[in-house]
Design a protein around this motif. Structure first.
Motif, PDB file in Angstrom:
ATOM      1  N   ILE A  14       0.881  -1.365  -0.010  1.00 57.16           N
ATOM      2  CA  ILE A  14      -0.239  -0.115  -0.017  1.00 57.16           C
ATOM      3  C   ILE A  14       0.910   1.442  -0.030  1.00 57.16           C
ATOM      4  O   ILE A  14       1.537   1.532   0.883  1.00 57.16           O
ATOM      5  N   GLU A  15       0.754   1.901  -0.963  1.00 61.11           N
ATOM      6  CA  GLU A  15       1.715   3.266  -1.217  1.00 61.11           C
ATOM      7  C   GLU A  15       0.647   4.535  -0.928  1.00 61.11           C
ATOM      8  O   GLU A  15      -0.210   4.594  -1.923  1.00 61.11           O
ATOM      9  N   LEU A  16       0.907   5.167   0.070  1.00 64.22           N
ATOM     10  CA  LEU A  16       0.012   6.559   0.174  1.00 64.22           C
ATOM     11  C   LEU A  16       0.784   7.681  -0.153  1.00 64.22           C
ATOM     12  O   LEU A  16       1.731   7.866   0.230  1.00 64.22           O
ATOM     13  N   PHE A  17       0.213   8.642  -0.890  1.00 64.47           N
ATOM     14  CA  PHE A  17       0.866   9.803  -1.324  1.00 64.47           C
ATOM     15  C   PHE A  17       0.132  10.728  -0.511  1.00 64.47           C
ATOM     16  O   PHE A  17      -1.224  11.162  -0.684  1.00 64.47           O
ATOM     17  N   THR A  18       0.646  11.597   0.433  1.00 66.51           N
ATOM     18  CA  THR A  18      -0.013  12.432   1.247  1.00 66.51           C
ATOM     19  C   THR A  18       0.908  13.929   1.461  1.00 66.51           C
ATOM     20  O   THR A  18       1.762  13.960   1.204  1.00 66.51           O
ATOM     21  N   SER A  19       0.200  14.609   2.024  1.00 66.14           N
ATOM     22  CA  SER A  19       0.875  16.044   2.653  1.00 66.14           C
ATOM     23  C   SER A  19       0.175  16.628   3.857  1.00 66.14           C
ATOM     24  O   SER A  19      -0.870  16.474   3.953  1.00 66.14           O
TER      25      SER A  19
END
Length: 250
Positions: A37-42
């Motif tokens: 699971i790869e989450l792209f967040t900020s």
């Protein structure tokens, strides 16, 4: 003579059944029930904390199982009032590459990518659970092993080995901070205390065919062996699919 023919026929049937049984057993062994699971967040994105919470919940539920979570904090939100302390242009570049792979008109946060094969909005817990429930199977069984980790001041040298993968497939090894907390004083999340899990602090990549079977990861000043881990995976050239994964504690 008739008895001999019957014996030969029975022998052929036995050999065929045995061969089929053996093949079936091997096919079963080749099933690889893992999820990356790869989450792209900020921290600069007001929609991202909800996705962080979903991933945190999944991390707790699937602890100890073959579910590998990596949270990449992208940097393109940094110019809008709050600089995410975990952000990097390198992680934004990874997301842009996925954008091209999935033919997206633009990239966005929060975004989840599962096994490099499917993407959707990061706060969509129902979709995530649906993807986690799917089984994957592959004819080959790539295997990545982290054999040794050598800590030297601010660097972790990670020695690995890989089998049954194509020479041009990519190996990506990440330094993961298991949990982190920030007090945000500017931007869209001003005044909020944000908690994160599985934060990518550094990642290096190479190819299977590279003669050097090691990468060096930079350790942050707050590095604590008990609060970090390593996650590595194999990504298929061309398709971007993740076909093998592993983890190692310090």
């Amino acid at each position: 003579m008739r008895n001999i023919k019957i014996a030969v026929l029975l022998s052929l049937v036995f050999v065929t059944v045995f061969a089929l049984g053996t093949t079936s057993h091997k096919a079963g062994k080749s099933a690889v029930p893992f999820k990356v699971i790869e989450l792209f967040t900020s921290e600069g994105c007001s929609s991202c904390p909800a996705a962080d919470e979903v991933v945190k919940k999944i991390s707790q539920e699937f602890q100890g199982k073959d579910v590998f979570i990596l949270a990449y904090h992208v940097d393109y939100w940094d110019k809008l009032g709050w600089k995410d302390p975990f952000s990097s242009s390198a992680y934004s570049a990874i997301q842009y590459r996925y954008g091209e792979q999935f033919n997206l008109s633009s990239i966005y946060t929060p975004q989840l990518v599962i096994n490099g094969s499917v993407q959707f909005v990061g706060s969509d817990e129902r979709r995530l659970r649906n993807e986690l429930g799917k089984q994957i199977s592959t004819a080959k069984l790539p295997n990545l092993t982290i054999d040794e980790v050598i800590l030297d001041k601010k660097i972790a040298k990670v020695v690995f080995s890989v089998t049954n993968a194509n020479q041009n497939d990519e190996i990506r090894i990440s330094l993961i901070q298991k949990s982190a907390t920030s007090i945000v004083i500017k931007g869209e999340n001003k005044g909020r205390i944000l908690s994160h899990v599985q934060v990518v602090r550094d990642q290096q990549s190479t190819t299977v065919g590279n003669l050097v079977k090691s990468v060096s990861l930079v350790l942050p000043k707050e590095f604590d062996p008990n609060k970090f881990e390593l996650i590595g995976f194999i990504q298929e050239q061309g398709t971007g699919k993740i076909i093998g994964a592993t983890r190692k504690n310090f």
